[in-house]
Scaffold this motif. Sequence first.
Motif, mmCIF file in Angstrom:
data_model
loop_
_atom_site.group_PDB
_atom_site.id
_atom_site.type_symbol
_atom_site.label_atom_id
_atom_site.label_comp_id
_atom_site.label_asym_id
_atom_site.label_seq_id
_atom_site.Cartn_x
_atom_site.Cartn_y
_atom_site.Cartn_z
ATOM 1 N N THR A 31 89.663 11.892 84.551
ATOM 2 C CA THR A 31 88.392 12.033 84.038
ATOM 3 C C THR A 31 88.949 13.161 85.679
ATOM 4 O O THR A 31 89.436 12.751 86.597
ATOM 5 N N VAL A 32 87.970 14.223 86.032
ATOM 6 C CA VAL A 32 88.311 15.062 86.734
ATOM 7 C C VAL A 32 86.715 15.742 87.439
ATOM 8 O O VAL A 32 86.402 16.026 86.876
ATOM 9 N N THR A 33 86.388 15.551 88.380
ATOM 10 C CA THR A 33 84.960 16.680 89.092
ATOM 11 C C THR A 33 85.661 17.657 90.649
ATOM 12 O O THR A 33 86.080 17.607 90.741
ATOM 13 N N ARG A 81 86.021 15.242 80.937
ATOM 14 C CA ARG A 81 87.753 14.663 80.288
ATOM 15 C C ARG A 81 88.779 15.885 80.271
ATOM 16 O O ARG A 81 88.921 16.453 80.206
ATOM 17 N N THR A 104 82.044 17.823 85.670
ATOM 18 C CA THR A 104 83.220 17.005 85.180
ATOM 19 C C THR A 104 83.627 17.196 84.310
ATOM 20 O O THR A 104 83.300 17.393 83.045
ATOM 21 N N ASP A 132 86.759 14.422 92.992
ATOM 22 C CA ASP A 132 86.821 13.182 92.394
ATOM 23 C C ASP A 132 87.807 13.096 91.353
ATOM 24 O O ASP A 132 87.847 13.217 89.965
ATOM 25 N N HIS A 133 88.921 13.141 91.536
ATOM 26 C CA HIS A 133 90.440 12.709 90.182
ATOM 27 C C HIS A 133 90.398 11.384 90.038
ATOM 28 O O HIS A 133 90.588 11.006 90.957
ATOM 29 N N GLU A 172 79.379 22.352 89.841
ATOM 30 C CA GLU A 172 80.005 21.283 90.083
ATOM 31 C C GLU A 172 80.571 20.668 88.619
ATOM 32 O O GLU A 172 79.254 21.047 87.561
ATOM 33 N N LYS A 211 80.758 10.562 84.876
ATOM 34 C CA LYS A 211 81.988 10.786 85.193
ATOM 35 C C LYS A 211 82.473 9.371 83.947
ATOM 36 O O LYS A 211 83.257 9.004 83.583
#
Lengths: 479, 438
Positions: B107-109, B213, B211, B100-101, B209, B183
């Motif tokens: 943020t990016v996961t 900043r 996440t 998930d960007h 995983e 997030k």
Amino acid sequence: MPHVDRPALIRRLQSIVGEPYVLHRPDDLLVYEQDAIMVNRHLPDVVVLPDGAEQVAAVVRLAREAGLPVVPRGAGTGLSGGAIPERGGVVVALTRMTRVLELDPEGRTAVVEPGLVNAEFTTMLARWNLFFAPDPGSQVASTIGGNVANNSGGPHCLAYGVTGNHVLGLEVVLADGTVAWVGSRGWDAPGYDLAGVLTGSEGTLGIITKIAVRLLRRREAVRTLLAIYETMDAACAATSAIIATGIVPEALEIIDGVTMRAVNRTLHAGFPEDAEAALLVEVEGVTDAVPAVMERIEALCRAGGARRVQTAASAEERQNLWKGRKHAYGSLGVLARNAIMLDVCAPRSRLVEAMRAVAEAGRRWDVRISNFFHAGDGNLHPNLLFDFEPTDPQFARVVGATEDIMRACVRLGGTITGEHGVGIEKREYLPWLFSADDLAAMRRVKDAFDPQGVLNPDKIFPTGRPVHGAPAPAGGDTA
Amino acid sequence: MSGPPAPRADPTPVAARLESLLGAGAVTTAGCEAWATDGVVPRAVVLPADADQVAAVLRVCDQAGAAVVPWGGGTAMTLGYPPARADVVLRTERLDAIIDHDPSNLTVTVGAGIALRRLQEVLGAHGQWLPLEPPLAERATAGGAVASGLGGPRRLAYGSARDLVIGARAALAQGTVVACGGKTVKNVAGYDLGKLVVGSLGTLGVLTELTFRLIPRPESSRTLAAWASDMAAVAALARRVFDSALTPVAVVGVNAHAAARAGRGAAGLLVRSEGVEPAVRRHERDIGAWAAAVGMETEAFEGEAETALWKVVRDVGWWEDTGVALRASVPPGAAADLAVALARALPEGTAMVVHPGVGTLWLEAPAADAAVLIALLRPLVERAAGHLLLARAPAALKAAHEVWTPGPQARALALMREVKRAFDPRGTLSPGRFVSRL
Ligand SMILES: Cc1cc2nc3c(=O)[nH]c(=O)nc-3n(C[C@H](O)[C@H](O)[C@H](O)COP(=O)(O)OP(=O)(O)OC[C@H]3O[C@@H](n4cnc5c(N)ncnc54)[C@H](O)[C@@H]3O)c2cc1C
């Protein structure tokens, strides 16, 4: 009290901290029955005001022996009930421990005691052009120990980070009455980052007795901007646009129409009576760069439909623009007798939807809501206003609205608390965010630090009891 | 590691059971020498496809009493003590998704096994980056960078893994997958367990995983280098910079031997500034003037030259396979003095970089000089209330020297043992590798 009778306990506490520093008469205990949350309270059995880790440790050992819980407390400005002694017991108030023990202006680090008031520290640091970055709205009262225990934020945390980003090491009194140093006076102390876990642990893992912090250098120039919007949607969209462009200002706050009108009544702040939102932006940096950055922000604000944009460069003008935000909490009193302040977060990309959900919850449950919040972080503070007591059956509507808002933020990928902590208030909602396994992992940490559950029991973790249960019978001498 | 005894070993060899779990292609038992940690060769190397498979591997190994060593890009496997046991190497390479960007949330996961280099490319296309710069970043994974927790040059401005991780998911030794954080850039819901895994070398759980900043890429970036005849002049200029209202993103002193790696011949101070162009220009003007006033020559770096220069600085300690790496961490105010004291005493051929703003010094030397270097550094670092990390050394050297000195205070260490026992009661994850051989 299971193992030690009350007069003996008081005597022994007095011998540890000195007679004047043990409070046990009902009148004296009253101040300690609640923090800044208005809907819970419980009297402690006794309050002690120790000086130094050795005294704190001795108090903890005695409380254990007496089978009493220990609740650490700073200034009591917490907004989640973290410092409320729900089961009675011993409140350890750190407010006498206010020394700055070490200061290295060149290395920009310091070691302070937990009872030092945040704003007093920063005032003291002005001589060296330094400041302690966390700046909660309560900074003139709240303690640095409380800031660390709650991992507090503040308007300027958008650029400078929350309290945890500024903590290097801690001295803590543990549940068994021993003293440990975790972290150090610099970065990268060997081992697990226990100072990182203690930060934000709300007094449930240890009592913080010393804090090594990093300090920041004051910026050369500051500019502030206030933009007025017809709608909350537009102000939120402008916030998202500024962040998305890649400009991260030092502060980015929103005040809603309800709050502006209330501030007008208390302060004559001169906000338009018909606007629904104001955006407050602050940029700091070197003199050469700040105007250029502010121009861009101003352009974005106007492109987003701002009705009016004011900028300020002088200290006086700046204070004027901040006045509304700074007095927002104080103006709640003119709106209603009671208020619950939520602390939800949404991803910055979902701000518009989150604020719509807030408004919708207010309509659905017929609860008036005012908003002033750290928009740049996506950290919302809806204030649910009501004119009855929390014991009134109508209070269920308020609870209904708080739950709708929290649920909406969780659904949007957000969280139920951004900076105020879980405390008593939000513990039953943690399962909305975390699985039983996730919570069990947190429980393992609690058990590693405090296997007998001496420190601030029942905080943070779900108890299975009603969220705002009827107040339990009071403790103290009359009990 | 004490704890409940492992149940009676299952007669089926662990590798066979892992194969039936993951499929034949995902388990190798041949050529395991390439996956040794400090010479400890595993019996099997596994490549789980997702978090559930990671958890399943851990469950099987934990029950069988087989030790597991998580492995990302393999760039920091030299950190820590040689593991007491290493039966299975668990590679995270297949956990490489960008989950998930959210560009406008910054943020990016990602899966923990994603190569940092690939992640930075994807983020770069959106004008963003993750300010994580571990040594050998081109080969490192996100999870490995977090688990090793080594900060890079721009930590002064952007923080390190501890500040950048806002959410995490990890498989625990007993086979559950747990999450913490989320997030949002602010979040105080429950304990911040993410802090525990940063720098834990995978001894509490296997990250699956993360996440982070993110920060916007600056529109301008330049580095001004000021060259001097000795470290004292470099330290004095650094003091001048920190005594000002300038906001550089990295300030690093290099000795002549480190500068030689970048093709320069003198000690120097490198100051990087980023942001809008007027801010960068102001930094160059001020620092240039201060340097000129004391007769230091200056040189500006931009674009690829700047990137190359900082790569040299970032990788001190990891330049030569035959070298040793030492890191001193002292209170920031003590770093410049320590560098000056060391500059006079270091064995010839030792490279040194000092980050005065964060109190970090990195040194690289030939293995032959390691013992002398350790003996020189230890008392100086301790006197400054700091810590020394022997970050990379041949196993024989590690057998003769502690990796972390001094270790944590005794009561803090006891707490760390409790934490380890709580998450990994049987000592399945990299046993013996972490601080005090936890
Ligand atoms: C007007 C107003 C504005 C506010 N604005 C903000 C804001 O902008 N941002 C924000 O984050 N918060 C804000 N708050 C909330 C609150 O002020 C902060 O959480 C603050 O950090 C609490 O500090 P305190 O000293 O009052 O702690 P207390 O309320 O006394 O205690 C808070 C928690 O910390 C524990 N604790 C206290 N001291 C210690 C210690 N030494 N060791 C271990 N545990 C300890 C307590 O047990 C309790 O769980 C605001 C509150 C008010 C009333």
